[in-house]
Design an enzyme around this catalytic site. Structure first.
Site, PDB file in Angstrom:
ATOM      1  N   ASN A 164       0.690  -1.218  -0.057  1.00  0.00           N
ATOM      2  CA  ASN A 164      -0.046   0.078   0.044  1.00  0.00           C
ATOM      3  C   ASN A 164       0.986   1.247  -0.041  1.00  0.00           C
ATOM      4  O   ASN A 164       1.751   1.591   1.126  1.00  0.00           O
ATOM      5  CB  ASN A 164      -0.891   0.011   1.290  1.00  0.00           C
ATOM      6  CG  ASN A 164      -1.774   1.292   1.342  1.00  0.00           C
ATOM      7  OD1 ASN A 164      -1.844   2.141   0.473  1.00  0.00           O
ATOM      8  ND2 ASN A 164      -2.543   1.566   2.580  1.00  0.00           N
ATOM      9  N   LYS A 167      -0.013   4.196  -0.072  1.00  0.00           N
ATOM     10  CA  LYS A 167      -0.471   5.316   0.182  1.00  0.00           C
ATOM     11  C   LYS A 167      -0.317   6.625  -0.608  1.00  0.00           C
ATOM     12  O   LYS A 167      -0.519   6.381  -1.779  1.00  0.00           O
ATOM     13  CB  LYS A 167       0.143   5.676   1.631  1.00  0.00           C
ATOM     14  CG  LYS A 167      -0.068   4.230   2.697  1.00  0.00           C
ATOM     15  CD  LYS A 167       0.192   4.711   4.229  1.00  0.00           C
ATOM     16  CE  LYS A 167      -0.162   3.498   4.914  1.00  0.00           C
ATOM     17  NZ  LYS A 167       0.068   3.325   6.199  1.00  0.00           N
ATOM     18  N   HIS A 181      -9.291   1.155   4.677  1.00  0.00           N
ATOM     19  CA  HIS A 181      -8.202   1.233   5.479  1.00  0.00           C
ATOM     20  C   HIS A 181      -8.268   2.246   6.693  1.00  0.00           C
ATOM     21  O   HIS A 181      -9.289   3.048   6.861  1.00  0.00           O
ATOM     22  CB  HIS A 181      -7.059   2.030   4.607  1.00  0.00           C
ATOM     23  CG  HIS A 181      -5.785   1.911   5.168  1.00  0.00           C
ATOM     24  ND1 HIS A 181      -5.150   2.669   6.156  1.00  0.00           N
ATOM     25  CD2 HIS A 181      -4.802   0.927   4.972  1.00  0.00           C
ATOM     26  CE1 HIS A 181      -3.916   2.451   6.395  1.00  0.00           C
ATOM     27  NE2 HIS A 181      -3.694   1.400   5.940  1.00  0.00           N
ATOM     28  N   GLU A 208      -6.723   4.603   7.907  1.00  0.00           N
ATOM     29  CA  GLU A 208      -6.700   6.109   7.686  1.00  0.00           C
ATOM     30  C   GLU A 208      -7.985   6.550   6.992  1.00  0.00           C
ATOM     31  O   GLU A 208      -8.289   7.961   7.362  1.00  0.00           O
ATOM     32  CB  GLU A 208      -5.466   6.057   6.637  1.00  0.00           C
ATOM     33  CG  GLU A 208      -4.205   6.102   7.498  1.00  0.00           C
ATOM     34  CD  GLU A 208      -2.852   5.292   6.712  1.00  0.00           C
ATOM     35  OE1 GLU A 208      -3.017   5.436   5.514  1.00  0.00           O
ATOM     36  OE2 GLU A 208      -2.018   5.020   7.307  1.00  0.00           O
ATOM     37  N   GLU A 210      -5.123  -4.878  10.714  1.00  0.00           N
ATOM     38  CA  GLU A 210      -4.049  -3.977  10.818  1.00  0.00           C
ATOM     39  C   GLU A 210      -4.254  -3.322  12.123  1.00  0.00           C
ATOM     40  O   GLU A 210      -4.911  -2.068  12.153  1.00  0.00           O
ATOM     41  CB  GLU A 210      -4.099  -2.813   9.744  1.00  0.00           C
ATOM     42  CG  GLU A 210      -3.756  -3.556   8.307  1.00  0.00           C
ATOM     43  CD  GLU A 210      -3.148  -2.558   7.345  1.00  0.00           C
ATOM     44  OE1 GLU A 210      -2.122  -2.650   6.759  1.00  0.00           O
ATOM     45  OE2 GLU A 210      -3.976  -1.612   6.999  1.00  0.00           O
ATOM     46  N   GLY A 235       2.805   2.270  10.881  1.00  0.00           N
ATOM     47  CA  GLY A 235       3.782   3.373  10.499  1.00  0.00           C
ATOM     48  C   GLY A 235       4.478   3.782  11.980  1.00  0.00           C
ATOM     49  O   GLY A 235       5.132   4.868  11.910  1.00  0.00           O
ATOM     50  N   SER A 287       3.833  -2.122  10.332  1.00  0.00           N
ATOM     51  CA  SER A 287       5.376  -2.270  10.384  1.00  0.00           C
ATOM     52  C   SER A 287       5.856  -3.572  10.048  1.00  0.00           C
ATOM     53  O   SER A 287       6.855  -4.063  10.700  1.00  0.00           O
ATOM     54  CB  SER A 287       5.479  -1.708  12.013  1.00  0.00           C
ATOM     55  OG  SER A 287       5.429  -0.462  12.010  1.00  0.00           O
TER      56      SER A 287
HETATM   57  P1  13P Z   1       3.301   0.542   7.485  1.00  0.00           P
HETATM   58  O1  13P Z   1       3.726  -0.663   7.026  1.00  0.00           O
HETATM   59  O2  13P Z   1       4.131   1.585   7.209  1.00  0.00           O
HETATM   60  O3  13P Z   1       3.364   0.377   9.155  1.00  0.00           O
HETATM   61  O4  13P Z   1       1.790   0.647   6.997  1.00  0.00           O
HETATM   62  C1  13P Z   1       0.782  -0.462   7.409  1.00  0.00           C
HETATM   63  C2  13P Z   1      -0.515  -0.278   6.564  1.00  0.00           C
HETATM   64  O5  13P Z   1      -1.066   0.808   6.808  1.00  0.00           O
HETATM   65  C3  13P Z   1      -0.736  -0.900   5.190  1.00  0.00           C
HETATM   66  O6  13P Z   1      -2.027  -0.737   4.781  1.00  0.00           O
END
Ligand code: 13P
Length: 252
Positions: free
Chosen positions: A9, A11, A96, A98, A168, A174, A214
């Site tokens: 992803n 983003k 997601h 976010e 997740e 992150g 992560s």
């Molecule tokens: P990270 O791997 O940067 O922690 O992000 C995970 C994520 O949100 C994947 O959709």
């Protein structure tokens, strides 16, 4: 046996056609011929066409990070699943954390998107997971159950079997913090129980559940070799060809 599925992803990074073509081109060379696992790249909308072009002729698939649950209409700024298919996309990330947080997406809206994606012929990757506060309040199972039941509400077992889930935990996204593999495994096992109760055991056994938060080359193997962890949804580490390749090529 469930086939492993590892998705990047991106983003809101690598959104120009040139950046995406560079990254996808490197990955095409490094992992494009793998046949024993599914690899998906999910760039921003503006880089989808370039990514599809860069992975053409390889086994890598391309997905979007969002969609709107209508085929067409007066929805300024939105993208229909049919538009994504026309570019060569075959997957779409839905719900997601976010989007749940910043764009106030609810289970109901996410459920509508999952159904609409399936009806159009796109493979949805539906995300779920608890926040740090919810974890500290011992509400992991409540939240996970609510997300799974809400997101897959009103669907047949045959439809649900086509959905990929991504667990997740929000506090692991992150942050460099990862769920302990055995803790992640316990949640994945619980999700499969929720799926068994909603549909049936056979359906629960075929639905693939990714872990996200992560994931890095050095923790990929311990996570991905857990019996109920069927893949990874990778953010930061999917933005560099070498680190993403290190995750994709983990050996079980
Ligand atoms: P990270 O791997 O940067 O922690 O992000 C995970 C994520 O949100 C994947 O959709």
């Amino acid at each position: 046996m469930r086939r492993k599925i590892i998705a990047g992803n991106w983003k809101m990074y690598c959104g120009t056609p040139q950046e995406a073509a560079d990254l996808a081109g490197q990955l095409a060379k490094q992992v494009g011929s793998l046949t024993d696992r599914d690899v998906i790249l999910c760039p921003p909308f503006t880089a989808l066409a370039a990514t599809v072009q860069a992975v053409k002729g390889t086994n890598i698939a391309v997905g979007a990070q969002n969609m709107y649950p209508e085929s067409k209409g007066a929805f300024t700024g939105e993208i229909a699943p049919e538009f994504l298919l026309s570019l060569g996309c075959t997957y779409v990330i839905i719900g997601h954390s976010e989007r749940r947080t910043y764009f106030k997406e609810t289970n109901e809206f996410i459920n509508k998107k999952v159904k609409c994606a399936l009806a159009a012929g796109l493979n949805p990757i539906m995300c779920l997971g608890e926040t740090l506060e919810e974890r500290q309040a011992n509400k992991i199972n409540d939240v996970v159950k609510d997300h799974v039941q809400g997101g897959l509400a009103g669907m047949s077992a045959a439809e649900a079997a086509k959905v990929v889930l991504a667990y997740e935990p929000v506090w692991a996204i992150g942050t460099g913090l990862t769920a302990e593999p055995k803790d992640a495994e316990a949640v994945h096992q619980f999700i499969r129980q929720v799926l068994t109760d909603m549909f049936d055991k056979a359906t629960a056994e075929v639905i693939r559940i990714q872990y996200g938060g992560s994931v890095k080359p050095d923790n990929a193997k311990t996570l991905l070799t857990m019996p109920n962890i069927d893949g990874a949804l990778v953010g930061g580490a999917s933005l560099k060809a070498d680190s993403f390749t290190g995750i994709i090529k983990y050996e079980g």
